[in-house]
Design an enzyme around this catalytic site. Structure first.
Site, PDB file in Angstrom:
ATOM      1  N   ASP A 113       0.795  -1.244  -0.137  1.00 47.29           N
ATOM      2  CA  ASP A 113       0.152  -0.047   0.007  1.00 47.29           C
ATOM      3  C   ASP A 113       0.851   1.333   0.096  1.00 47.29           C
ATOM      4  OD1 ASP A 113       1.006  -0.210   2.609  1.00 47.29           O
ATOM      5  OD2 ASP A 113      -0.754   0.228   3.734  1.00 47.29           O
TER       6      ASP A 113
ATOM      7  N   CYS B 245       5.146  -0.183   2.740  1.00 49.66           N
ATOM      8  CA  CYS B 245       5.469  -1.597   3.331  1.00 49.66           C
ATOM      9  C   CYS B 245       6.893  -1.449   3.866  1.00 49.66           C
ATOM     10  CB  CYS B 245       5.866  -2.291   1.732  1.00 49.66           C
ATOM     11  SG  CYS B 245       7.030  -1.329   0.660  1.00 49.66           S
TER      12      CYS B 245
ATOM     13  N   HIS C  48       9.495  -3.534  -3.582  1.00 47.48           N
ATOM     14  CA  HIS C  48       8.743  -3.746  -2.194  1.00 47.48           C
ATOM     15  C   HIS C  48       9.593  -4.260  -1.105  1.00 47.48           C
ATOM     16  CE1 HIS C  48       5.005  -4.907  -0.050  1.00 47.48           C
ATOM     17  NE2 HIS C  48       5.847  -6.332   0.088  1.00 47.48           N
TER      18      HIS C  48
END
Length: 226
Positions: free
Chosen positions: A95, A98, A204
């Site tokens: 979102d 992370c 990520h």
């Protein structure tokens, strides 16, 4: 943490006192975590993986997001490395928070404390501008304003600020082709805890554990942060 420890009426004595209290609270939490068996996983991983060579860390903003093919190859490379080193990921929500979720999981065993971690990082960046402004390729105030927003991706500058704020060594196992492992040390080189994250380059962050030790998402302890 400090928001609860101070009374609701709060003394308006000075922002200096507030900053000092925040720093004291962070150091107290760090000591608690360092002494708690449930939070020694990072140090255990550090001993297991002490043979890994780290490159010097340079704080920087995020680079270009790789295209689909490169991102897929990067992810496969990272997955193979984690298997090789006996590591497993606790997956964080994608979102935009992370990095802060992964740090919150490593610090407090609860990714939902990501808002607190982001606030503490912003305070560190704001109060110690000289340490970080040279790495920011824009007006520093604009950078702070941007990074305050929930969902704004953390970068290697926020990682350095987190290492400084929480007296932590942050250990990244990455998907970079030529860089498997990066250590981010506090500016003064002294740390009380190790935090282990995986970094799928420019895409990520997840929280790392030894294989078989990935915890349930529910926190084991409640540290009063809000």
């Amino acid at each position: 943490m400090s928001e609860i420890l101070r009374s609701a009426s709060g003394s308006s004595s000075s922002s200096l006192n507030s900053s000092f209290q925040d720093t004291e609270d962070d150091q107290t939490i760090a000591r608690i975590l360092a002494e708690d068996e449930n939070f020694r996983d990072g140090n255990k991983l550090g001993k297991r993986l002490s043979h890994l060579d780290s490159i010097p860390h340079t704080p920087r903003v995020n680079g270009e997001i790789p295209d689909v093919n490169d991102a897929t190859l990067d992810h496969e490379r990272l997955s193979e490395r984690l298997v090789t080193y006996g590591l497993a990921e606790l997956q964080m929500e994608g979102d935009g928070n992370c990095q802060f979720r992964a740090l919150a999981d490593q610090l407090f065993r609860n990714p939902e404390y990501h808002k607190h971690v982001r606030r503490q990082v912003i305070k560190q960046l704001k109060h110690h501008k000289k340490l970080y402004e040279g790495y920011v390729p824009m007006k520093y105030k604009s950078y702070l304003k941007m990074m305050k927003k929930s969902g704004e991706w953390g970068d290697h500058i926020t990682l350095q600020a987190a290492a400084d704020r929480f007296n932590a060594k942050i250990c990244l196992v990455t998907s970079f082709r030529d860089t498997c492992y990066i250590e981010i040390l506090p500016t003064d080189k002294n740390y009380t805890i190790e935090l282990w994250l995986s970094f799928w380059s420019e895409v990520h962050y997840n929280s790392l554990y030894a294989s078989g030790d990935v915890p349930a998402r529910a926190p084991r302890k409640k540290y009063w942060l809000f």
